[in-house]
Write a protein that holds these residues in place. Sequence first.
Motif, mmCIF file in Angstrom:
data_model
loop_
_atom_site.group_PDB
_atom_site.id
_atom_site.type_symbol
_atom_site.label_atom_id
_atom_site.label_comp_id
_atom_site.label_asym_id
_atom_site.label_seq_id
_atom_site.Cartn_x
_atom_site.Cartn_y
_atom_site.Cartn_z
ATOM 1 N N GLY A 161 0.800 -0.985 -0.191
ATOM 2 C CA GLY A 161 0.064 0.184 -0.312
ATOM 3 C C GLY A 161 0.781 1.281 0.030
ATOM 4 N N LEU A 162 2.082 1.249 0.620
ATOM 5 C CA LEU A 162 2.844 2.437 0.791
ATOM 6 C C LEU A 162 3.992 2.111 0.114
ATOM 7 C CD1 LEU A 162 2.222 3.506 4.490
ATOM 8 C CD2 LEU A 162 1.244 4.435 2.339
ATOM 9 N N ALA A 163 5.143 1.812 0.769
ATOM 10 C CA ALA A 163 6.427 1.400 0.137
ATOM 11 C C ALA A 163 7.107 0.460 1.142
ATOM 12 C CB ALA A 163 7.361 2.548 -0.170
ATOM 13 N N PRO A 164 8.239 -0.456 0.705
ATOM 14 C CA PRO A 164 8.967 -1.358 1.639
ATOM 15 C C PRO A 164 9.664 -0.555 2.783
ATOM 16 C CG PRO A 164 9.375 -1.965 -0.642
ATOM 17 C CD PRO A 164 8.564 -0.612 -0.890
ATOM 18 N N SER A 165 9.889 0.756 2.559
ATOM 19 C CA SER A 165 10.625 1.742 3.482
ATOM 20 C C SER A 165 9.516 1.873 4.647
ATOM 21 C CB SER A 165 11.048 2.861 2.961
ATOM 22 O OG SER A 165 9.875 3.695 2.340
ATOM 23 N N SER A 166 8.259 1.842 4.266
ATOM 24 C CA SER A 166 7.442 2.098 5.311
ATOM 25 C C SER A 166 7.377 0.799 6.358
ATOM 26 C CB SER A 166 6.053 2.465 4.943
ATOM 27 O OG SER A 166 5.523 1.367 4.356
ATOM 28 N N ALA A 167 7.431 -0.340 5.927
ATOM 29 C CA ALA A 167 7.375 -1.515 6.844
ATOM 30 C C ALA A 167 8.728 -1.325 7.637
ATOM 31 C CB ALA A 167 7.598 -2.432 6.004
ATOM 32 N N TYR A 168 10.050 -1.059 7.018
ATOM 33 C CA TYR A 168 11.020 -0.839 7.921
ATOM 34 C C TYR A 168 10.897 0.092 9.012
ATOM 35 C CZ TYR A 168 12.980 -3.488 4.188
ATOM 36 O OH TYR A 168 13.614 -4.696 3.317
ATOM 37 N N ALA A 169 10.380 1.474 8.729
ATOM 38 C CA ALA A 169 9.925 2.447 9.427
ATOM 39 C C ALA A 169 9.359 2.027 10.851
ATOM 40 C CB ALA A 169 9.275 3.509 8.804
ATOM 41 N N ALA A 170 8.184 1.063 10.491
ATOM 42 C CA ALA A 170 7.248 0.552 11.790
ATOM 43 C C ALA A 170 8.068 -0.308 12.644
ATOM 44 C CB ALA A 170 6.348 -0.199 11.086
ATOM 45 N N VAL A 171 9.194 -0.915 11.905
ATOM 46 C CA VAL A 171 9.958 -1.770 12.913
ATOM 47 C C VAL A 171 10.796 -0.693 13.769
ATOM 48 C CG1 VAL A 171 11.740 -3.486 13.014
ATOM 49 C CG2 VAL A 171 9.802 -3.759 11.222
ATOM 50 N N ILE A 172 11.213 0.196 13.348
ATOM 51 C CA ILE A 172 11.960 1.373 14.059
ATOM 52 C C ILE A 172 11.365 1.764 15.004
ATOM 53 C CG2 ILE A 172 13.398 3.332 13.645
ATOM 54 C CD1 ILE A 172 13.903 2.573 10.890
ATOM 55 N N ALA A 173 10.088 2.277 14.929
ATOM 56 C CA ALA A 173 9.420 2.583 15.895
ATOM 57 C C ALA A 173 9.147 1.836 16.943
ATOM 58 C CB ALA A 173 7.728 2.979 15.313
ATOM 59 N N CYS A 174 9.092 0.557 16.766
ATOM 60 C CA CYS A 174 8.864 -0.667 17.740
ATOM 61 C C CYS A 174 10.092 -0.693 18.694
ATOM 62 C CB CYS A 174 8.580 -2.004 17.475
ATOM 63 S SG CYS A 174 6.852 -2.087 16.425
ATOM 64 N N ALA A 175 11.210 -0.379 18.077
ATOM 65 C CA ALA A 175 12.605 -0.688 18.737
ATOM 66 C C ALA A 175 12.650 0.581 19.526
ATOM 67 C CB ALA A 175 13.674 -0.733 17.530
ATOM 68 N N VAL A 176 12.099 1.621 19.187
ATOM 69 C CA VAL A 176 12.319 3.004 20.102
ATOM 70 C C VAL A 176 11.545 2.738 21.354
ATOM 71 C CG1 VAL A 176 11.655 5.430 20.326
ATOM 72 C CG2 VAL A 176 12.936 4.634 18.139
ATOM 73 N N ILE A 177 10.210 2.114 21.143
ATOM 74 C CA ILE A 177 9.408 1.800 22.289
ATOM 75 C C ILE A 177 10.151 0.782 23.202
ATOM 76 C CG2 ILE A 177 7.526 0.971 22.975
ATOM 77 C CD1 ILE A 177 5.979 2.215 20.383
ATOM 78 N N GLY A 178 10.735 -0.086 22.728
ATOM 79 C CA GLY A 178 11.356 -1.359 23.410
ATOM 80 C C GLY A 178 12.501 -0.545 24.152
ATOM 81 N N PHE A 179 13.192 0.069 23.491
ATOM 82 C CA PHE A 179 14.591 0.726 24.231
ATOM 83 C C PHE A 179 14.142 1.382 25.455
ATOM 84 C CE2 PHE A 179 17.323 4.312 25.167
ATOM 85 C CZ PHE A 179 18.698 3.785 25.126
ATOM 86 N N ILE A 180 13.211 2.432 25.185
ATOM 87 C CA ILE A 180 12.700 3.089 26.742
ATOM 88 C C ILE A 180 12.027 2.162 27.584
ATOM 89 C CG2 ILE A 180 10.853 4.637 27.276
ATOM 90 C CD1 ILE A 180 11.082 6.135 24.466
ATOM 91 N N SER A 181 11.468 1.283 27.302
ATOM 92 C CA SER A 181 11.072 0.057 28.071
ATOM 93 C C SER A 181 11.882 -0.635 29.055
ATOM 94 C CB SER A 181 9.997 -0.782 27.510
ATOM 95 O OG SER A 181 8.732 -0.061 26.655
ATOM 96 N N PHE A 182 12.958 -0.974 28.194
ATOM 97 C CA PHE A 182 13.993 -1.739 28.848
ATOM 98 C C PHE A 182 14.761 -1.093 29.794
ATOM 99 C CE2 PHE A 182 13.970 -4.108 24.400
ATOM 100 C CZ PHE A 182 12.945 -5.088 24.748
#
Length: 397
Positions: A161-182
Amino acid sequence: MIDAKPTAAPAPRLWPGLVAMTALQALVSLALFAPGTVAPRAGLSVEELSLFSTAAFAVSLVSSFWGGTLVQKVGSLRVAALCAVAVCAGMSLATLGNGWALLGAGLVLGLAAGPETPASSALLGRLVSPEKRAMVFSIRQTGSQIGAIIGSLLLPPLAVGLAPSSAYAAVIACAVIGFISFERLRPAYAVKIPAMPNLGLRQRLQLVSSDPRMASLAVASIPFSGMQVILNTCFVSFGTSELALSHVEAGWVLASAQGAGLMGRLGSGVVATRLRSARAVLVMAGVGMAVCALLLGLWGALLSWPILLLLAFLFGLTASGWTGVFIAEIANLAKPGRVAESTGAVLTVSFIGLVAAPPLVAVLTPRVGLGGSFVALGLTAAAGAAVLLMERSHARN
């Protein structure tokens, strides 16, 4: 301030730690699966995916080996936070979209995929009694399936629907949340333990080779790991190229396999606890994944949609459902206070399968197709089950 494995376990802290370690594996799994799930839209070939996986798991092989030492120095939750940073960096490289960037992403992600399991083993090993480890470690290992299911369901639509880069960006957002939580959770799990000796390569491998039971686990895990990574990495490409599935349909079939893997990791823990034999469960998993790979590789294109879904479900149940019991068995065989080191040493051997399977498939696929590659890996999985059976028979004698 680090975590270890004392004889007494602070049970009230189990569930927050278990949730955190499960989330860590889900994050790493999501990142490792991302290129495979967006491959048709991104125009990635099997060879490029194989190079990515080989790079990631080659680095993982090394980083898992020193993961135990890193855990001793900085603690499991700090290692988890560092893994989240590596995921951010790797996915940022992947967004560039070319083959060299994808190779770099694989190399960086290997820094996250290696240490995360020793970190989890060290933390959970001190929070749960030995008789409950199979169940707890199986729950933790569902993180891989959680990440895979999310990736299989959400990343292909984002890529289309968008682009492959948008899928990778979604993973980056999850990683940022994970870093803060850990980082926020880390102080609750910091404890002091005496300094442990810094073991070299030979001494660490002796943790595996000195115990025939652990050695057989390590050897069998080579083909099991190889089978699992190819199912996760190449099934979407297999579905679109040889099973006449659309990109999104192939993602749905893979999601059913990953959902089954989640159920398998929980179910295998229950079965191993009741049978009091993790090894028997691992043998059944090896036989099951071998049969499914052979059927899918030989006759997958002839199967109806319901049968294909059922076979994919059984494939995921076995090829992705064995690792929790596997990690729990390592923890049970490890000497007190050396769970992280033992896990890292055994995973060093396991990662051989993760490193070797992608280039093997890259070589076989132009000659026999992805279906033939699944058949070849299915035969190696059957050999892994045979290794476990032979060691079990020897132990009885």
